[in-house]
Design a protein around this motif. Structure first.
Motif, short mmCIF file in Angstrom:
data_model
loop_
_atom_site.label_atom_id
_atom_site.label_comp_id
_atom_site.label_asym_id
_atom_site.label_seq_id
_atom_site.Cartn_x
_atom_site.Cartn_y
_atom_site.Cartn_z
N VAL A 9 0.88 -1.18 0.00
CA VAL A 9 0.00 0.00 0.00
C VAL A 9 0.90 1.22 0.00
CG1 VAL A 9 -1.92 1.17 1.10
CG2 VAL A 9 -1.66 -1.31 1.37
N GLU A 10 1.01 1.87 -1.13
CA GLU A 10 1.99 2.95 -1.33
C GLU A 10 1.50 3.82 -2.47
OE1 GLU A 10 4.27 5.44 -1.24
OE2 GLU A 10 5.56 3.99 -0.20
N ASP A 11 1.41 5.14 -2.20
CA ASP A 11 0.89 6.03 -3.24
C ASP A 11 1.98 6.57 -4.17
OD1 ASP A 11 1.76 7.33 -0.90
OD2 ASP A 11 0.83 9.20 -1.57
N GLU A 12 3.24 6.37 -3.81
CA GLU A 12 4.30 6.80 -4.73
C GLU A 12 4.58 5.65 -5.70
OE1 GLU A 12 7.64 9.05 -2.64
OE2 GLU A 12 6.23 8.65 -1.02
N ALA A 13 4.13 5.85 -6.92
CA ALA A 13 4.14 4.76 -7.91
C ALA A 13 5.53 4.19 -8.13
CB ALA A 13 3.56 5.26 -9.23
N LEU A 53 2.69 -1.36 4.55
CA LEU A 53 1.73 -0.26 4.64
C LEU A 53 2.43 1.08 4.86
CD1 LEU A 53 -1.28 0.49 4.85
CD2 LEU A 53 -1.22 -0.22 7.25
N ASP A 54 2.30 1.95 3.88
CA ASP A 54 2.81 3.31 4.00
C ASP A 54 1.90 4.09 4.95
OD1 ASP A 54 4.39 5.53 3.43
OD2 ASP A 54 3.13 6.14 1.74
N ILE A 55 2.41 5.17 5.53
CA ILE A 55 1.57 5.93 6.47
C ILE A 55 0.82 7.07 5.78
CG2 ILE A 55 1.57 7.42 8.50
CD1 ILE A 55 3.56 5.60 9.76
N MET A 56 1.55 7.89 5.03
CA MET A 56 0.90 9.02 4.35
C MET A 56 0.28 8.52 3.05
SD MET A 56 1.54 11.72 6.25
CE MET A 56 1.61 13.22 5.27
N LEU A 57 -1.05 8.44 3.06
CA LEU A 57 -1.77 7.90 1.90
C LEU A 57 -3.02 8.71 1.64
CD1 LEU A 57 -1.76 4.14 2.99
CD2 LEU A 57 -0.62 5.00 0.93
N LEU A 102 12.18 2.16 7.88
CA LEU A 102 12.35 3.60 7.73
C LEU A 102 12.64 3.94 6.28
CD1 LEU A 102 14.48 4.84 10.76
CD2 LEU A 102 12.14 5.48 10.20
N LYS A 103 11.95 4.99 5.81
CA LYS A 103 12.26 5.54 4.49
C LYS A 103 13.39 6.55 4.63
CE LYS A 103 7.77 5.35 2.19
NZ LYS A 103 6.73 6.17 1.56
N PRO A 104 14.30 6.65 3.69
CA PRO A 104 14.39 5.81 2.49
C PRO A 104 15.00 4.44 2.83
CG PRO A 104 16.19 7.39 2.52
CD PRO A 104 15.36 7.65 3.76
#
Ligand code: CA
Length: 229
Positions: A9-13, A53-57, A102-104
């Motif tokens: 689940v990630e909005d950055e394609a 699961l990404d947090i900012m979505l 942790l990103k990145p």
């Protein structure tokens, strides 16, 4: 052998595609969702082994999704976050993520962490399982599956179902079942049990159309039975 189903689940394609490539190389079946509000509906349709699961979505943030999922499932979830200060909250009892990254990050590290979590949770889950017919109950994580699909039930419903499934064909009085339900209202407990049973039947029927497994025993209570009357 079956390969694990992983949901990203990630909005950055770009990130989603990069991770997807790495997991496919490792023989995972990969699903990608870019909106937070699509996750719960997707879980109804597709059996999964783990969620990244990404947090900012958009739609719903990762923390809310995590909290919602934990109401009905103990599926392993690894959070992707850029904020180190959030880690304690994510892994804490209230939210209950299995790990975080942790990103990145390097995709290689993500794959390694996913494999480690899958190994760990598989070992944890197996010993304490009740399996009867298409039902599989995991008491430690309060999870019920019917034909490998997760049944969304409340803790009270789980307590009632587990009690009955543990002793098939035995009749339980409403009073006995009440003992398994936390926080019930004593004055209305018969009605409360009946309501839980009604909801359980409805939820089970959605997975097993035309099959009645919770039987009313007139004047006594209820029993769980897979055999036809
Ligand atoms: Ca994001």
């Amino acid at each position: 052998m079956t390969y694990p189903n992983i949901l990203i689940v990630e909005d950055e394609a770009k990130i989603a595609a990069l991770l997807s490539d790495y997991f496919k190389t490792e023989n995972f079946n990969v699903f990608i969702i870019s909106r937070g509000d699509r996750v719960l509906g997707f879980m109804d349709q597709q059996p999964l082994d783990l969620i990244l699961l990404d947090i900012m979505l958009p739609g719903m943030d990762g923390k809310k999704i995590l909290r919602e999922i934990r109401k009905f499932s103990s599926i392993p979830i690894i959070m992707l976050t850029a904020r180190i200060e959030e880690i304690d909250i994510l892994l804490g009892l209230e939210l209950g993520a299995d790990d975080y990254i942790l990103k990145p990050f390097s995709p290689r590290e993500v794959v390694a962490r996913v494999k480690a979590v899958l190994r760990r949770t598989r070992e944890d889950i197996n010993p304490e399982k009740i399996i009867i017919g298409p039902f599989s109950l995991s008491p430690q994580c309060h999870e019920v599956k019917i034909n490998d699909r997760v049944l969304k039930i409340t803790p009270n419903e789980f307590g009632i179902l587990k009690t009955m499934v543990s002793r098939p064909n035995r009749v339980f009085s409403r009073g006995e079942l009440v003992g398994r339900v936390q926080g019930y209202n004593f004055d209305g407990y018969n009605r409360t049990i009946d309501t839980h049973i009604k909801n359980l039947r409805k939820k089970i029927a959605a997975h097993l159309p035309g099959t009645e497994v919770i039987h009313s025993v007139y004047g006594t209570g209820y029993k769980f039975s897979l055999t036809l009357d």
